[in-house]
Design a protein around this motif. Structure first.
Motif, PDB file in Angstrom:
ATOM      1  N   GLU A   9       0.840  -1.207   0.000  1.00  0.00           N
ATOM      2  CA  GLU A   9       0.000   0.000   0.000  1.00  0.00           C
ATOM      3  C   GLU A   9       0.872   1.253   0.000  1.00  0.00           C
ATOM      4  O   GLU A   9       0.645   2.195  -0.753  1.00  0.00           O
ATOM      5  N   LEU A  10       1.864   1.240   0.888  1.00  0.00           N
ATOM      6  CA  LEU A  10       2.739   2.414   0.997  1.00  0.00           C
ATOM      7  C   LEU A  10       3.513   2.638  -0.307  1.00  0.00           C
ATOM      8  O   LEU A  10       3.668   3.772  -0.757  1.00  0.00           O
ATOM      9  N   VAL A  14       3.411   5.983  -2.403  1.00  0.00           N
ATOM     10  CA  VAL A  14       4.613   6.741  -2.747  1.00  0.00           C
ATOM     11  C   VAL A  14       4.712   6.917  -4.266  1.00  0.00           C
ATOM     12  O   VAL A  14       5.070   7.985  -4.755  1.00  0.00           O
ATOM     13  N   ALA A  15       4.347   5.873  -4.986  1.00  0.00           N
ATOM     14  CA  ALA A  15       4.383   5.967  -6.445  1.00  0.00           C
ATOM     15  C   ALA A  15       3.401   7.035  -6.929  1.00  0.00           C
ATOM     16  O   ALA A  15       3.672   7.757  -7.887  1.00  0.00           O
ATOM     17  N   ALA A  16       2.282   7.135  -6.231  1.00  0.00           N
ATOM     18  CA  ALA A  16       1.254   8.121  -6.621  1.00  0.00           C
ATOM     19  C   ALA A  16       1.686   9.537  -6.244  1.00  0.00           C
ATOM     20  O   ALA A  16       1.386  10.495  -6.959  1.00  0.00           O
ATOM     21  N   ASP A  19       6.582  13.042  -4.580  1.00  0.00           N
ATOM     22  CA  ASP A  19       7.267  14.194  -3.992  1.00  0.00           C
ATOM     23  C   ASP A  19       7.062  14.334  -2.492  1.00  0.00           C
ATOM     24  O   ASP A  19       7.680  15.185  -1.860  1.00  0.00           O
ATOM     25  N   VAL A  20       6.167  13.536  -1.930  1.00  0.00           N
ATOM     26  CA  VAL A  20       5.888  13.691  -0.496  1.00  0.00           C
ATOM     27  C   VAL A  20       6.956  12.930   0.305  1.00  0.00           C
ATOM     28  O   VAL A  20       6.906  11.709   0.462  1.00  0.00           O
ATOM     29  N   VAL A  21       7.916  13.708   0.790  1.00  0.00           N
ATOM     30  CA  VAL A  21       9.076  13.110   1.452  1.00  0.00           C
ATOM     31  C   VAL A  21       8.682  12.357   2.723  1.00  0.00           C
ATOM     32  O   VAL A  21       9.148  11.246   2.988  1.00  0.00           O
ATOM     33  N   ALA A  22       7.773  12.943   3.506  1.00  0.00           N
ATOM     34  CA  ALA A  22       7.378  12.328   4.774  1.00  0.00           C
ATOM     35  C   ALA A  22       6.803  10.933   4.532  1.00  0.00           C
ATOM     36  O   ALA A  22       7.094   9.988   5.269  1.00  0.00           O
ATOM     37  N   LEU A  23       6.013  10.830   3.479  1.00  0.00           N
ATOM     38  CA  LEU A  23       5.406   9.551   3.140  1.00  0.00           C
ATOM     39  C   LEU A  23       6.488   8.525   2.788  1.00  0.00           C
ATOM     40  O   LEU A  23       6.494   7.389   3.263  1.00  0.00           O
TER      41      LEU A  23
END
Ligand code: ADP
Ligand code: MG
Length: 392
Positions: A9-10, A14-16, A19-23
């Motif tokens: 899921e993660l 992340v693929a989606a 750019d979200v570094v925290a994720l």
């Protein structure tokens, strides 16, 4: 949901939202937890590319790297240290296998594990040179180029050349020692062209390390050089180091010198030999390793290597070799007098220690002046710290 489903899921999330570094850092943590260190490292690298200064990402990177080393992907110093101190058992002297420690660079296959003690130097080498060479991607993520250089300096006979040969052992074919004699020959002939050739070969085989031993001889302050030909060699060296900008990517230069203060300051500017690494007289584990090597095939009785290591502070590698010679000579002369083989004993060392004194004092006397008067740019901070700790 199974554990791996969470990872999946993660990964999708992340693929989606790449750019979200925290994720992505959550993903890194999870992957590390699952022991998937290599993937974690990859994502860490990407996170750092997006946000180079991110403290969480750096912390994660550190954790992941240590996870990697624990799983064999990197070098584990503490294990190496253990190995070394295992070897430090006196009994070992009897059945020493001369696998590693031979004379200097002539010792093929010397690795950093063969360098006794000197943990700090090894760690700095790992961080500044070996790590980036092994993981150019990670280095890039930090905005660090895998070029530039490191200058080993310290009193003579304390392991600079030896350590460089160990770096060579770590890097295998990607290590090119540049002999001073080559450079001098070049000067007589076509120095500039040949020096350029050395660098061109290095660039073609990047990542690699070019090693200049006793660099003070080539890189002397140009003002001290009366020979203009020699000055050209220095200038060419500077030019080659500088063609740095992109062409030297992956070409790391390593230098060694007993006299860093005689090295042309131009050679120490950014992109050249811009970092200094102090190689101090061997610490006790290093001394034990050196003594063990020099006593490896001599008849011994009751030798306490650790005690000897403790009673030889400030001794260089060369001084320790001398000490062993001296103790051995005593045992030999006893043997000749008595007509039976007398092993080398602690008593022989006690006597030898009265004669053989550490030779590093003179170097430190000069070094103290330099540390006091020529440390405006902080190059010698390590040295200053050491001198203070020794109250010199
Ligand atoms: N940490 C160490 N472990 C094992 N041997 C060492 C170590 N440091 C120095 N030596 C020994 O001391 C000798 C002198 O070291 P060297 O590298 O030639 O000194 P430098 O280049 O600093 O003048 C080497 O031959 C090496 O055997
Ligand atoms: Mg040397």
């Amino acid at each position: 949901m199974s554990e791996d489903a969470v990872v999946d899921e993660l990964l999708a999330a992340v693929a989606a939202s790449p750019d979200v570094v925290a994720l992505r850092l959550r993903l890194v943590a999870l992957l590390a937890e699952r022991g998937r260190h290599a993937e974690a490292l990859e994502h860490c690298t990407v996170a750092l590319r997006h946000d180079p200064g991110n403290a969480d990402a750096m912390a994660a990177l550190q954790q992941v790297s240590s996870g990697l080393s624990a799983s064999g992907g990197g070098f584990d110093w503490s294990a190496a240290e253990e190995q070394v101190s295992d070897l430090a058992e006196p009994a070992f002297v009897q059945d020493y296998q001369p696998t590693a420690v031979e004379e200097d660079v002539a010792r093929p296959g010397v690795r950093l594990v063969d360098v006794g003690g000197m943990t700090e130097v090894k760690e700095r080498l790992e961080l500044a040179l070996l790590g980036p060479m092994r993981n150019p991607e990670v280095a890039k993520a930090f905005g660090k180029n895998t070029r530039g250089g490191l200058l080993l300096y310290g009193p003579p006979g304390c392991g600079k050349t030896f350590i460089a040969s160990a770096v060579a052992g770590e890097l295998g074919a990607r290590f090119y020692p540049v002999a001073l004699s080559d450079v001098l020959d070049m000067w007589l002939g076509n120095s500039e062209r040949n020096l350029k050739e050395i660098f061109d070969v290095a660039r073609r085989s990047a990542p690699c390390v070019l090693f200049f031993d006793e660099i003070d001889a080539i890189g002397q302050k140009r003002s001290q050089l009366r020979h203009s030909g020699m000055r050209n060699v220095v200038n060419q060296l500077l030019a080659e180091l500088d063609s740095a900008q992109d062409r030297n990517e992956g070409v790391f230069v390593l230098g060694a010198t007993n006299h860093p203060w005689d090295v042309d300051t131009a050679l120490r500017r950014p992109g050249r030999f811009d970092r200094m690494l102090l190689v101090l007289p061997p610490d006790p584990p290093a001394r034990a390793a050196i003594l063990r090597y020099h006593l490896r095939d001599r008849p011994l009785s009751g030798i306490d290597l650790d005690a000897l290591a403790r009673s030889t502070p400030e001794f260089s590698g060369a001084d320790l070799a001398h000490l062993c010679e001296s103790a051995t000579e005593r045992a030999m002369s006893d043997s000749i007098n008595t007509g039976t083989v007398q092993p080398v004993t602690m008593g022989d060392f006690t006597t030898a220690l009265r004669e053989v004194k550490p030779s590093t004092g003179a170097w430190f006397a000069t070094a103290r002046n330099v540390a006091t008067f020529a440390n405006a740019d902080g190059s010698y901070d390590d040295l200053v710290r050491y001198l203070k700790s020794r109250k010199r």
